[in-house]
Design an enzyme around this catalytic site. Structure first.
Site, PDB file in Angstrom:
ATOM      1  N   HIS A 140      -8.166  -4.827  -0.322  1.00 21.09           N
ATOM      2  CA  HIS A 140      -6.887  -4.172  -0.105  1.00 21.09           C
ATOM      3  C   HIS A 140      -6.330  -4.561   1.262  1.00 21.09           C
ATOM      4  O   HIS A 140      -7.040  -4.518   2.254  1.00 21.09           O
ATOM      5  CB  HIS A 140      -7.093  -2.650  -0.167  1.00 21.09           C
ATOM      6  CG  HIS A 140      -5.843  -1.853  -0.040  1.00 21.09           C
ATOM      7  ND1 HIS A 140      -4.925  -1.743  -1.063  1.00 21.09           N
ATOM      8  CD2 HIS A 140      -5.338  -1.111   0.981  1.00 21.09           C
ATOM      9  CE1 HIS A 140      -3.921  -0.961  -0.672  1.00 21.09           C
ATOM     10  NE2 HIS A 140      -4.148  -0.574   0.568  1.00 21.09           N
ATOM     11  N   GLU A 177      -9.235  -4.116  -4.824  1.00 24.92           N
ATOM     12  CA  GLU A 177      -8.509  -3.098  -4.070  1.00 24.92           C
ATOM     13  C   GLU A 177      -9.428  -1.994  -3.535  1.00 24.92           C
ATOM     14  O   GLU A 177      -9.144  -1.385  -2.516  1.00 24.92           O
ATOM     15  CB  GLU A 177      -7.446  -2.430  -4.968  1.00 24.92           C
ATOM     16  CG  GLU A 177      -6.328  -3.322  -5.445  1.00 24.92           C
ATOM     17  CD  GLU A 177      -5.213  -3.501  -4.426  1.00 24.92           C
ATOM     18  OE1 GLU A 177      -5.431  -3.218  -3.239  1.00 24.92           O
ATOM     19  OE2 GLU A 177      -4.120  -3.949  -4.835  1.00 24.92           O
ATOM     20  N   SER A 227       0.830  -1.204   0.000  1.00 25.18           N
ATOM     21  CA  SER A 227       0.000   0.000   0.000  1.00 25.18           C
ATOM     22  C   SER A 227       0.871   1.263   0.000  1.00 25.18           C
ATOM     23  O   SER A 227       1.701   1.420  -0.886  1.00 25.18           O
ATOM     24  CB  SER A 227      -0.969  -0.057   1.182  1.00 25.18           C
ATOM     25  OG  SER A 227      -1.955   0.927   1.060  1.00 25.18           O
TER      26      SER A 227
END
Ligand SMILES: *[C@@H]1O[C@H](CO)[C@@H](O)[C@H](O)[C@H]1NC(C)=O
Ligand SMILES: *[C@@H]1O[C@H](CO)[C@@H](O)[C@H](O)[C@H]1NC(C)=O
Ligand SMILES: *[C@@H]1O[C@H](CO)[C@@H](O)[C@H](O)[C@H]1NC(C)=O
Length: 510
Positions: free
Chosen positions: A426, A313, A181
């Protein structure tokens, strides 16, 4: 964005030979020369752990809001024996922005106890995520990751660094940087800093990169209107608006007042979601231009890389916007909270690519199910694509063109397909891969590919019976991971939207 140069300035010394007492001492001890320090760690069944080693001067007082500065005086004995904090599979999201204290520039090291000064093990450097707002090394327990590397016959040394959000027998020539991330975005930034010059004192700082969910995030410059608005809001919340020197005023504040002011702007958990308040922005010097421009011009380090995404995501970033009920409101939302530079026309065109919620919505491949609110699956698909999946694809496309000699591999993770509303969301790879909570095919194979990459810059070289992971460039091939198997997948899904995004990427800066 963390300072890798400073970390790695310390690392080669930290990688020096253990003291002669090392094996006999009940606590592993490492002596480093510059800065002078004796670092005392702790030992578990087969791992040695060193927690909280300072790698820069505390960024406090007059050093607040400045680049980190090297330590030049002796540190003496550093008790790096803090108990590694309890395993945190799911980070504590109620802490909006981590308050690890301002004096946080430290790193943790986990090494196999069997290491000797001659082992010259490759080193994997971890940069955690958290939207540049929260996170700390203490949220990640690497014991399972390092133990499994030993069990696989590919022992690694693991280093994790804290960064502001604000003698370990390792080989400094074999460093791979890895992030998830915001950490993954930071990995590409590290590749592109100083127009791609990743050397320090004449030697490369790292030789490989792994990016999990994040790569080229287009960003307007530091002095853009949005950056200025965030700064002005923080200054105002801090009571510094009337000050002649607002920056000095912020530096003079006590930490809690400063922290509260810094946290007063919208967080990643607010309605604006991934329209981040704090984003690494080009300053014209260190990061000379927006990352997608640096990528296009080939101004990034020539190192083999792995870059991949979770299939869904965007889902966790679309949970708060339940009052968005029409396609037109999706366009307005993207304009107001994400992409102020894009024209209404561009935004409409983008959104029009996601015409049918059942076929184009995320969690993908779930038909009409899981549409939490009228526009949920559309917004989730768009946010996931424009912030992650398409950025990745653009990077791979341009890298194949401008750096065809640099090998790259890519993946799509689908191991949580079927999870209601979220799909393979995510950061679910933290649980699946990093923590190794599930001992399934996905965790085992991905770890093996990564260890192999850390050793040989090739995920296949030591992958044993796991299937061959083809480089992305020849046929745009992704490895698509499921819980119990993997398949090869061509990276051309949602192709029209992807091509539209690539053609207009400069208008989609945060
Ligand atoms: C999460 O952090 C908040 C704020 O620091 C704290 O009150 C809460 O107890 C924490 N929750 C867990 C599950 O650790
Ligand atoms: C939805 O709620 C947000 C935050 O409360 C508000 O700013 C926005 O105007 C609302 N949007 C719509 C379309 O109602
Ligand atoms: C790419 O696809 C072609 C045609 O299907 C095939 O012959 C070739 O082996 C593939 N290359 C790789 C590296 O997978």
């Amino acid at each position: 964005m963390p300072s890798l140069k400073l970390l790695l300035a310390v690392l080669p010394f930290a990688l020096g030979a253990p003291t002669p007492h090392d094996k006999r001492a009940s606590k592993p001890t490492v002596t480093i020369a510059s800065p002078e320090a004796t670092i005392v760690g702790s030992t578990g069944s087969n791992l040695d752990t060193f927690n909280g080693i300072p790698f820069a001067l505390p960024p406090t007082g007059s050093r607040r809001l400045k680049p980190p500065q090297a330590i030049s005086t002796s540190l003496g004995a550093v008790q790096a024996t803090g108990t590694p904090p309890g395993l945190s599979a799911i980070p504590n999201y109620s802490q909006q922005i981590s308050n690890a204290g301002e004096d946080c520039l430290t790193l943790n090291v986990v090494r196999p106890s069997s290491v000797t000064p001659d082992s010259a093990l490759p080193v994997l450097v971890w940069i955690y995520g958290g939207g540049f707002e929260f996170g700390s090394t203490s949220m990640y327990n690497a014991d399972s990751l390092v133990s499994a590397s030993v069990d696989s016959g590919m022992p690694i040394i693991f280093v994790a660094m804290n960064y502001r959000l604000g003698g370990f027998g390792g080989d400094p020539d074999k460093v791979t940087i890895w992030g998830e991330s915001a950490g993954s975005i930071s990995v590409f930034d590290q590749m592109a800093l100083y127009d791609g010059d990743h050397s320090y004192n004449g030697a490369p700082l790292f030789r490989g990169a792994i990016m999990d969910s994040g790569s080229i995030t287009p960003a307007d410059p530091v002095d853009c209107p949005k950056g200025q608005a965030v700064y002005d809001a923080v200054v105002k919340a801090a009571g510094c608006s009337e000050s002649e020197d607002t920056l000095k005023c912020l530096r003079d504040l006590d930490y809690t007042t400063f922290l509260n002011a810094a946290n007063s702007v919208p967080s990643i958990f607010s309605y604006s979601s991934i329209g981040l308040s704090y984003l690494p922005r080009p300053d014209g010097k260190i990061l000379t231009q927006s990352p997608e421009v640096l990528a296009e011009r080939g101004l990034f380090a020539d190192v083999p890389f792995i870059v991949g995404d979770q299939e869904d995501e965007g889902t966790i970033f679309a949970l708060k916007q339940s009052n968005i009920t029409t396609e037109a409101e999706v366009v307005d939302y993207l304009r107001d909270y994400m992409f102020g530079d894009a024209s209404q026309e561009q935004l409409k065109d983008l959104v029009a690519n996601y015409a049918d919620i059942a076929t184009d919505g995320s969690p993908f491949r779930t038909g009409l199910a899981n549409n939490w609110y009228p526009q949920f699956k559309r917004l989730a698909a768009i946010l996931g694509d424009v912030f992650f999946i398409f950025n990745r694809r653009v990077l791979l496309n341009v890298a194949a063109k401008v750096k065809s000699h640099v090998p790259s591999w890519s993946y799509l993770a689908s191991y949580d397909h079927g999870t209601p509303y979220l799909g393979t969301f995510h950061a679910s790879d933290i649980v699946q891969v990093f923590e190794g909570i599930y001992d399934n095919y996905a965790a085992k194979s991905i770890r093996t590919y990564y260890y192999s990459f850390v050793y040989d810059l090739d995920p296949n070289s030591r992958a044993g019976n796991y299937m061959e992971w083809p480089q992305w460039s020849a046929n745009k091939t992704l490895m698509n991971f499921y819980k119990d198997h993997a398949v090869l997948l061509t990276d051309d899904f949602r192709e029209d939207a992807g091509e539209f995004f690539q053609a207009n990427i400069g208008s989609f800066r945060g």
